[in-house]
Design an enzyme around this catalytic site. Sequence first.
Site, PDB file in Angstrom:
ATOM      1  N   ARG A  88       1.971 -10.880   1.394  1.00 51.21           N
ATOM      2  CA  ARG A  88       2.479 -10.530   2.721  1.00 51.21           C
ATOM      3  C   ARG A  88       3.065 -11.791   3.360  1.00 51.21           C
ATOM      4  O   ARG A  88       2.522 -12.879   3.188  1.00 51.21           O
ATOM      5  CB  ARG A  88       1.351 -10.026   3.612  1.00 51.21           C
ATOM      6  CG  ARG A  88       0.451  -8.952   3.012  1.00 51.21           C
ATOM      7  CD  ARG A  88      -0.722  -8.773   3.960  1.00 51.21           C
ATOM      8  NE  ARG A  88      -1.747  -7.850   3.516  1.00 51.21           N
ATOM      9  CZ  ARG A  88      -2.741  -8.160   2.690  1.00 51.21           C
ATOM     10  NH1 ARG A  88      -2.814  -9.365   2.150  1.00 51.21           N
ATOM     11  NH2 ARG A  88      -3.669  -7.263   2.407  1.00 51.21           N
TER      12      ARG A  88
ATOM     13  N   SER B 115       0.797  -1.223   0.000  1.00 49.24           N
ATOM     14  CA  SER B 115       0.000   0.000   0.000  1.00 49.24           C
ATOM     15  C   SER B 115       0.833   1.279   0.000  1.00 49.24           C
ATOM     16  O   SER B 115       0.298   2.361  -0.202  1.00 49.24           O
ATOM     17  CB  SER B 115      -0.935   0.024   1.214  1.00 49.24           C
ATOM     18  OG  SER B 115      -1.671  -1.178   1.299  1.00 49.24           O
TER      19      SER B 115
ATOM     20  N   VAL C 192      20.025 -17.971  -2.899  1.00 48.79           N
ATOM     21  CA  VAL C 192      20.623 -18.814  -1.851  1.00 48.79           C
ATOM     22  C   VAL C 192      19.872 -20.144  -1.823  1.00 48.79           C
ATOM     23  O   VAL C 192      18.643 -20.169  -1.728  1.00 48.79           O
ATOM     24  CB  VAL C 192      20.543 -18.113  -0.474  1.00 48.79           C
ATOM     25  CG1 VAL C 192      21.095 -19.021   0.617  1.00 48.79           C
ATOM     26  CG2 VAL C 192      21.302 -16.789  -0.509  1.00 48.79           C
TER      27      VAL C 192
ATOM     28  N   CYS D 232       9.055   8.324 -21.968  1.00 51.63           N
ATOM     29  CA  CYS D 232       7.725   7.961 -21.453  1.00 51.63           C
ATOM     30  C   CYS D 232       6.889   9.222 -21.435  1.00 51.63           C
ATOM     31  O   CYS D 232       7.157  10.139 -20.667  1.00 51.63           O
ATOM     32  CB  CYS D 232       7.836   7.389 -20.046  1.00 51.63           C
ATOM     33  SG  CYS D 232       6.271   7.362 -19.142  1.00 51.63           S
TER      34      CYS D 232
ATOM     35  N   HIS E   7       2.300   3.608   8.357  1.00 56.91           N
ATOM     36  CA  HIS E   7       1.206   3.542   9.332  1.00 56.91           C
ATOM     37  C   HIS E   7       1.571   4.310  10.595  1.00 56.91           C
ATOM     38  O   HIS E   7       2.732   4.348  10.997  1.00 56.91           O
ATOM     39  CB  HIS E   7       0.901   2.083   9.683  1.00 56.91           C
ATOM     40  CG  HIS E   7       0.357   1.307   8.530  1.00 56.91           C
ATOM     41  ND1 HIS E   7      -0.953   1.417   8.124  1.00 56.91           N
ATOM     42  CD2 HIS E   7       0.953   0.426   7.676  1.00 56.91           C
ATOM     43  CE1 HIS E   7      -1.154   0.629   7.076  1.00 56.91           C
ATOM     44  NE2 HIS E   7      -0.013   0.024   6.779  1.00 56.91           N
TER      45      HIS E   7
ATOM     46  N   CYS F 268       3.586   9.582 -20.827  1.00 60.44           N
ATOM     47  CA  CYS F 268       2.538   9.702 -19.796  1.00 60.44           C
ATOM     48  C   CYS F 268       3.095  10.318 -18.509  1.00 60.44           C
ATOM     49  O   CYS F 268       2.472  11.167 -17.905  1.00 60.44           O
ATOM     50  CB  CYS F 268       1.932   8.344 -19.478  1.00 60.44           C
ATOM     51  SG  CYS F 268       1.237   7.508 -20.905  1.00 60.44           S
TER      52      CYS F 268
ATOM     53  N   SER G  67       6.582   0.513   7.010  1.00 63.93           N
ATOM     54  CA  SER G  67       6.718   1.573   8.010  1.00 63.93           C
ATOM     55  C   SER G  67       7.836   1.247   8.992  1.00 63.93           C
ATOM     56  O   SER G  67       8.518   2.138   9.494  1.00 63.93           O
ATOM     57  CB  SER G  67       5.416   1.727   8.812  1.00 63.93           C
ATOM     58  OG  SER G  67       4.290   1.508   8.011  1.00 63.93           O
TER      59      SER G  67
ATOM     60  N   CYS H 125       6.527   3.601 -24.473  1.00 63.42           N
ATOM     61  CA  CYS H 125       7.948   3.772 -24.173  1.00 63.42           C
ATOM     62  C   CYS H 125       8.753   2.478 -24.190  1.00 63.42           C
ATOM     63  O   CYS H 125       9.979   2.522 -24.088  1.00 63.42           O
ATOM     64  CB  CYS H 125       8.128   4.481 -22.828  1.00 63.42           C
ATOM     65  SG  CYS H 125       7.513   3.560 -21.415  1.00 63.42           S
TER      66      CYS H 125
ATOM     67  N   ILE I 126       7.755 -10.299   8.185  1.00 66.06           N
ATOM     68  CA  ILE I 126       7.593  -8.853   8.029  1.00 66.06           C
ATOM     69  C   ILE I 126       6.438  -8.575   7.077  1.00 66.06           C
ATOM     70  O   ILE I 126       6.623  -8.302   5.883  1.00 66.06           O
ATOM     71  CB  ILE I 126       8.913  -8.194   7.533  1.00 66.06           C
ATOM     72  CG1 ILE I 126      10.107  -8.652   8.375  1.00 66.06           C
ATOM     73  CG2 ILE I 126       8.784  -6.672   7.582  1.00 66.06           C
ATOM     74  CD1 ILE I 126      10.070  -8.249   9.850  1.00 66.06           C
TER      75      ILE I 126
END
Lengths: 431, 482
Positions: free
Chosen positions: B317, B45, B172, B406, B49, B408, B348, B448, B342
């Site tokens: 996540r 997102s 790894v 590019c 936070h 846009c 954050s 592009c 994590i």
Amino acid sequence: MEKTVKIAVIGGGPAGLAAAESAVEQGIRPDDILILERADKLGGILNQCIHNGFGLHTFREELTGPEYADRFIRKVREHQIPYLLKAMVIDISPAGMPGGTGLTVTAMNAEEGLVRVHAKAVILAMGCRERPRGALNLPGYRPAGIYTAGTAQRFVNLEGRMPGHEVVILGSGDIGLIMARRLTLEGARVRVVAELMPYSGGLERNIVQCLDDYGIPLKLSHTVVDIKGRKRVESVTIAEVGPDRRPIPGTEEEYTCDTLLLSCGLIPENELSSALGVQMNGVTKGPVVNESLETSVPGVFACGNVLHVHDLVDYVSEEAAQAGANAARFVLGEIAEDSAAPVTITAQDGVRYTVPSSISLNRMEDRQLIRFRVGNEYRNAGIRIEFDGKEFRTLKKNILAPGSMEQVILQKKDLEGIKGLKNITLRVVQY
Amino acid sequence: MYDVLIIGAGVTGCSIARELSRYRLKAAVLERSSDVCEGTSKANSGIVHAGFDAKPGSLKARFNVAGSEMMADLSKELDFPYENNGSLVLAFSKEDRKTLEALKAQGEENGVKGLAILDGGEVRRREPNVQETAAAALYAPTGSIVDPFLLTVAMAENAAVNGVEFCRNCEVRDVKRAEDGTYRLRTVNTEDMTEQTLETRAVVNAAGVYADVFHNMVSARKLHITARKGEYLLMDRKTKGFVKSTIFQCPSAMGKGVLVTPTAHGNLMIGPTAVDVDDKEAVNTTQGGLETVLQKAGVSAMNLPVGEVITSFAGLRAHEDGGDFVVGECEDAANFFDAAGIESPGLSSAPAIGRSLAGEIAEKLGLPENENFNPVRKGIPCLSAAGLAEREALIREDPAYANIICRCEMVSEAEIVQAIRRPVGARTLDGIKRRVRAGMGRCQAGFCTPGQVEILSRELGKDPGGITKCGTGSGLLTGTTK
């Protein structure tokens, strides 16, 4: 660099070239015009359209895209109309001329730095762009191998590179159909063309010449429901859609492929126009224009695919010539004042929009061309023209299709014949 | 022998790398993808936070609040987009209202400053597009937005400048603890498949959804991470101003719910869903997921500009069974440091996790301070954000600034070239996109792509056929024409 001209043309593709040429023929001195082109050559998208079929209306012969563009580029060179290449216009603002009139166009160019062009009139001829995957909300992975048809066309025709070997095409717009044939000729296997709508978005002749002739199936009322492959496209799943355009469960078919081409519509590129405050038409995504192809901002004219998406470049040239001539008349003070309210044109019952959307009786020429598209396929239908709600005439059409641009011509004498005419309505009627 | 090897170049790994570069050491970051910021860090997102969601006393609470407090200064030091836009959690029912009170109390206990409950009228005065049904909201003035790509890239660049090696395309395969307590990492280069064994005194496990796999190679106290998919829709920058703050709904057991937020670049973003998936590579969007996002976002905001959607994407996540971050030295494997589980609020928390873990490692290994550490990183001068006079100056300095690749996002050749030439520079189309936004706009790289391929090919001295979207296997072109 600072420059003052009479007319600035934004875009050196077919629309901009024809508009500039026409302005000269209307009496503007060539060095009072400047064409600003983003690319390193004139001609716009025609440069990558190496197939033939261009110019049947304009030149009565079949030309390739670059050949068609060349006819207009030659005229621009003959007349020595100035143009600046690799010039990206970043802003158009009003009140650019001394005394607060006219417009200022700002562009960027490697040699000149920021270029400021003050002009009495501006012709918008920026063309359009393709609708990308994201705007279609197609679910699945986001690997390499998903291209709009125009990007693939550029790679194949200008760079000599293949975007893939096993191809599924979504959308039956003309560029997609042309690319189905082009890729097939280059040895790729085009497995299927899926079209969301129950009719094709392209020209009938392209379906015959680019799909039927090569045995490529066209699946109407189908869409992509999944894209697999984490790095590169591995398969595309298509499914039939119902009348609500939603996929019907159980109709999924998975096609192994390495490429998905999208030919799902073109969007006029109007970021500059919007920033200038030009009033836009929600259907065409292009400016609202009057009989002179002038936008809501005085002195700003629009033509070609930035105004509405055309099917044939011949119509772009014709429309652009009209815009160029009108811009010239505007600059020369030859456009009549008209304080009377213009006659509005309303699109109804299957007619999606009209260009123009209003007519000034005082300014209109003896014949006024009205271009439009319909929103569905119709057979044995007609286009009814109404003056203030009363039928004026109905033009019989054996077939009407969304992929083809339609037109009607209105005579000034007919419009003047209706006392106090306020509105003209165009609608599809079925027999 | 390395002092520290970090597995994973996401935001957490790069933060740890940058914080470790404050010390004199031999360190490297090993990343299986072709670039930094290729996993969870690129698909989230982009929110900083405030820190009221996490349970008091949890690592999530501690690192979130600390990270959030660090972010503004860090954005100046490392020059990445950050905006303190504030956030609102909407309440639609009496239960929601109680939840707001509980969140406020929890936030205050966590040390979040300035929390306040606003009534519906005040909410709509601030955010006119919030639905009429929203009766109240928890306002968090410290809620912010950040560009997660540039945050990660900036930390990686700064770490590299200060001496940390970055090995991309380096997967790894195995971690073993030797008798002397050092570690052996067997790696494979994903481009040419060559194997290598690296020796190191300490390992940092910042491997995102795979952190359990590496942890479990050395520890008997097993971790289990589930990939929890979140789907998003991103809208054109034309929608700028639709909402100013980040609009949340009340959280559930699966997370913070669907939000409506501006991005640090002025796009509008809605999402995410929260669905546990078995496949840790399943970053595909689904029809159902995208419909859920639209439906739930519509609960928060009216008149969502759905016609302006330019792309959709999904991220995973890393949800650990315990529900909290696992940060610190592994109890039964000395000098193996985890930054596992994590999930949100991971972005954050990244600055604080990096600071904390680097400090712990430095102390354990007895690393001396790096007197030459340079904390400052300057971003690539951005043409589209520059005023007219600045643009003129940029073009005069480097005419390639006038060559727009590019259209846009108005990204010039000069910016793309810099993105490639920088430390830990871009090697792929996606790498360029995340650094300078080419291809990030409304045409989604339709225009592009050829230009970017040409520049990458020239800069890397590679045939265009070798240019990829995101590394090995993602070639853009399959050959030449007849």
